[in-house]
Design an enzyme around this catalytic site. Structure first.
Site, mmCIF file in Angstrom:
data_model
loop_
_atom_site.group_PDB
_atom_site.id
_atom_site.type_symbol
_atom_site.label_atom_id
_atom_site.label_comp_id
_atom_site.label_asym_id
_atom_site.label_seq_id
_atom_site.Cartn_x
_atom_site.Cartn_y
_atom_site.Cartn_z
ATOM 1 N N ASP A 74 0.626 -1.140 0.066
ATOM 2 C CA ASP A 74 -0.184 0.235 0.178
ATOM 3 C C ASP A 74 0.326 1.349 -0.058
ATOM 4 O OD1 ASP A 74 1.173 -0.350 2.806
ATOM 5 O OD2 ASP A 74 -1.026 0.055 3.392
ATOM 6 N N ASP A 485 3.533 0.816 13.573
ATOM 7 C CA ASP A 485 2.371 -0.361 13.095
ATOM 8 C C ASP A 485 2.738 -1.423 13.873
ATOM 9 O OD1 ASP A 485 1.017 0.684 11.255
ATOM 10 O OD2 ASP A 485 1.557 0.388 9.684
#
Length: 890
Positions: A74, A485
């Site tokens: 992404d 993350d």
């Protein structure tokens, strides 16, 4: 686990996952201009290995050539599989600073009629965060080089719905025809010239209407997710003629699937289709005449509470609900849909949004009539797994967890929107998760009652977003990273995957970290966590950690600084003002004289001196962070897109980088503790600053920056306190946006660690064996035997290859310009060459230096590479010559 990655204009978004070009600094008075000498050095670039670390929403197998596999990410570009090493090769590292959004890949297509061709639809955000429109990149050499077709709209590789697809598809019967599904209400687009030009299919009736959150005013969750997949029925065409029947998935719960039966001239809603769901995937089995569709009530990749699987019979128009479980029993949507091309009655799908206790994978060998699961409950909460999982190659995938049943560690996955069975090998399957790419090579054990073996198949695919970096002068750690993350890692060796991310506590995102300069065993980090402390300390060089105590009001990590001797800390967290403490943060006191949200750093010599910056003002504390005083320094950046650091070993030596294009933008230096700053007039723009080991004979540490110097964007090094600069990357190695952090290695001359927003931590090592002393002057032609050449074929496929060439100056004097000549013996033809100019006449080939890499110091090397075609044999050249003087072949 990619939760949210967005560009904030001043790069202070709470999630800490930043992407984009930072705004600019306000101008300070410039010093007399140092000499601008932008030379070039040859660097070898690698990743500090993490292996994965982000969401893999798409995996594409070529249908005509075995082992030709691509993966899209992404925000981290696209990759091609290397079967010989079972690793991934990055394909979009050439994306530059100005087009950083093109590292987000919303879709990818590999041409089965001409396997050398591959296409990527790129663009990261559809709202204002992304400065450029989307594009379709096309390659005729498997992604080694690209050409670009700009689009009149944006694409969203990191937008909601990015796991649906593929939005980009090649007509299997006429590969000059491609379709692209657009977001934001832009409809369906088509190219009839192999991706060179694109036009909207005006006859397509529905641009979609689904928005994750219509009330979101940022343009992120409120964007129309648009056209989400295109699938051809190859049985309705013949080679050379456009396929007649095409199916298109639309983000519209009431009208999710459309069909054309006249090669895209007209379209109609597929009759009898289910409603109330979004069609995440549409996969066609032309052998049995079935279109399989995976549905979810949400667009994903995080959300989804209900789902179904349906099968459409293309000959009769019959719809059959083949869901493996009753809708009332789902707490997830379906995706990850695939058909075994060797045995088309075998179908698989995933419960992509099943976060707890685990994802689920479903398998049918009778076209969806019956299903089995990757795991079942025996007696709750106990599970029986049809698989084994081995993460020894990426041990951090356990996340240091010790969950209670039915949850297990490592998990089978989450966000499992991509799952593909190898069309040439029913035993091989790959699937993407929010953290890695898993695979198996004995999948059919599932059907015989045995267990299939799952393991990471992700080496070479690096997909973390980097917020901060630090390289200590001593101790076992070579590098500390602060990541989005997955928190970050302590690397004792950048070539090895660390055993675990930071734990105790484990932040979802680490926003800042620091070590005590004279006691690197003392390390501090801060970050974001849904609940729990936002600061942690280590007293053993980052090997083990313990949580500190938050002051009242803290909502996020912010920035943190450790005193040079580790005796105290200053913290500027999100949610409250700047704080200071002695010891390890059992209690905090508010600092005075400095605004909330300031960036904080420490002097690397005086343990009581700390610095801060906010909105154009520089602040100094001489009492351990208790009180700060605004510096009288004028002309500093007016914005907050600034990074500054104090030089180790010298009190009060501070460098400050940052800015925006609508104001001052550059690099500043202070030698009086921030009382005054001098702007370097030979630096156009700068966004980061870092220090590394001094060059041989130099008295000042090496400087590194991500900057624009001499009109060129790149990664630069200076060994003379910024008087001259050397660009150390090249156009093939740009990695999009590199503005978050940079640091040299204090123990290895020339080594630099560079942050990226999706390609992990990239580090470079110099080939300059002179220790940085060779520059300028010199002679042009080397004497006979004063050069050597290493020619390496790095990749080869049917009719094509890629090669790297290293030219080394083995003489005693530097070169000012070079020209390398050779002859191909096998009829090879260069198709594209980088880092040099070239000419080719028949077999005779010459590569010449560019403006920035003509100076080659004695003992140094210069690299270039190229792609080419071959037939018969691809033998290496027998001899080389520089400026008509023969070289030794390495």
């Amino acid at each position: 686990m990619r939760r949210f990655r967005v560009l904030a204009a001043v790069l202070t978004l709470a999630a800490g996952l930043l992407a984009g070009t930072p705004p600019a600094l306000a101008a300070a008075t410039a010093a007399p201009a140092p000499k601008v000498t932008v030379a070039a050095d040859t660097y070898t670039w690698k990743n500090a290995r993490i292996d994965g670390g982000g969401f893999v929403p798409g995996i594409v197998f070529n249908r005509s050539e075995k082992n030709l596999i691509y993966a899209r990410t992404d925000i981290g570009g696209a990759y091609r599989w290397q079967q010989s090493t079972k690793t991934w090769t990055p394909l979009l590292d050439s994306v530059g600073w100005a087009e950083w959004g093109h590292t987000g890949v919303v879709s990818l297509a590999s041409d089965s009629a001409a396997p050398d061709k591959v296409y990527a639809a790129v663009g990261t955000y559809t709202n204002s965060w992304d400065p450029t429109n989307g594009a379709v990149l096309r390659s005729a050499d498997r992604g080694a080089s690209w050409q670009k077709a700009d689009l009149p709209f944006k694409l969203g590789g990191n937008m909601p719905g990015r796991g649906m697809g593929e939005r980009l598809a090649i007509d299997p019967n006429k590969d000059s025809v491609l379709y692209l599904g657009a977001p934001s209400g832009k409809g369906l687009w088509r190219s009839t010239d192999s991706g060179v030009t694109w036009s909207q299919v005006t006859s397509f009736p529905n641009p979609g209407n689904y928005q994750q959150d219509p009330t979101d005013t940022t343009g992120y969750a409120g964007d129309n997710q648009g056209i989400v997949w295109v699938t051809f029925d190859e049985s309705t065409g013949t080679s050379g003629s456009a396929t007649k029947t095409i199916y298109v998935g639309v983000a519209d719960k009431d009208n999710a699937v459309y069909r054309s039966t006249d090669a895209g001239a007209t379209w109609s809603r597929l009759p009898g289709q289910p409603t109330g769901y979004l069609a995440h995937k549409g996969v066609l089995d032309a052998v049995n005449g079935f279109l399989y569709i995976a549905y979810s009530d949400k667009g994903g990749p995080y959300d989804g509470g209900k789902g179904r699987l349906w099968r459409y019979a293309t000959a009769t128009g019959t719809w059959t609900n083949i869901s493996p479980v009753a809708e009332s029993d789902t707490t997830y949507g379906f995706s990850g849909l695939t058909v075994d091309r060797m045995h088309p009655s075998t179908v698989m799908a995933t419960a992509y949004s099943s976060w707890w206790p685990d994802t689920q994978i479903f398998r049918s060998t009778d076209s969806g009539a019956t299903w089995t699961k990757a795991w079942d409950y025996t007696s709750y909460p106990n599970r029986s797994n049809r698989y084994t999982i081995d993460v020894s190659s990426s041990p951090w995938l356990t996340f240091g967890a010790n969950p209670s049943p039915p949850e297990q560690t490592p998990k089978l996955g989450w966000m499992t929107e991509s799952l593909e069975i190898d069309p040439f090998d029913s035993n091989r399957m790959m699937y993407g998760t929010g953290a890695t790419l898993y695979g198996t090579e004995n999948l059919t054990n599932w059907d015989s009652g045995g267990q299939f073996a799952v393991k990471p198949m992700v080496q070479g695919l690096e997909e973390t977003s980097v917020n901060d970096l630090a390289s200590p002068p001593s101790g076992g750690a070579q590098l500390f990273s602060a990541l989005g993350d997955i928190g970050g890692f302590r690397h004792t060796n950048p070539t090895k995957v660390p055993s675990l991310m930071y734990t105790s506590p484990t932040f979802t995102t680490t926003t800042s970290l620091d070590f005590a300069e004279t006691d690197p065993n003392t390390v501090v980090r801060v970050g974001n966590l849904d609940s729990g402390p936002h600061i942690a300390f280590s007293t053993d060089n980052g090997a083990d950690w313990f949580a500190g105590t938050d002051p009242s009001g803290v909502s996020g990590g912010g920035t943190v600084a450790a005193a040079s001797d580790g005796s105290r800390f200053v913290w500027s967290p999100a949610g409250t003002g700047v704080q200071y403490t002695t010891g390890f943060g059992s209690s905090w006191s508010a600092s005075s004289g400095i605004p909330a949200g300031a960036i904080v750093e420490s002097d690397r010599v005086d343990p009581k001196t700390f610095y801060g910056f906010k909105s154009g003002k520089f602040y100094v504390s001489s009492d351990g962070g208790a009180t700060f005083t605004a510096s009288a320094a004028a002309g500093l950046p007016s914005g907050d897109s600034v990074r500054f650091k104090a030089l180790p070993g010298t009190k009060g030596d501070v460098w400050l980088a940052g800015g925006a294009t609508d104001g001052a933008y550059g690099l500043w230096h202070s030698t009086d503790g921030g009382a005054s700053f001098t702007r370097l007039s030979n630096v156009d723009q700068a966004d980061t600053i870092g220090f590394g080991k001094a060059a041989s004979g130099a008295s000042y540490q090496t400087l590194f920056t991500s900057a624009k110097i001499g009109g060129v964007r790149g990664i630069f090094r200076s060994t003379d306190e910024g008087a001259t600069w050397t660009r150390i990357n090249d156009d093939a190695h740009q990695w999009g946006w590199t503005g978050a952090a940079i640091t040299g290695d204090p123990r290895v001359y020339g080594r630099v660690y560079v942050s990226t927003n999706g390609r992990g931590v990239v580090y470079g090592d110099t080939s300059d064996t002179s220790g940085g002393t060779g520059s300028g002057g010199g002679t042009t032609p080397p004497g006979s035997g004063a050069c050597s050449v290493t020619y390496t074929v790095t990749s080869q496929w049917s009719g094509g290859f890629q090669a790297d060439v290293r030219l080394t100056n083995t003489g005693s004097s530097p070169w000012n310009g070079w020209s390398l000549g050779w002859s191909f013996a096998g009829g090879q033809k260069i198709t594209q060459l980088w880092n040099a100019d070239y000419t080719q006449s028949g077999s005779a080939t010459t590569a010449k230096n560019l403006s920035w890499n003509g100076t080659v110091a004695a003992g140094s090397s210069v690299d270039f590479g190229f792609t080419g075609s071959w037939s018969g044999t691809n033998s290496e050249p027998a001899s080389f010559a520089v400026n008509d003087q023969s070289c030794t072949a390495g």
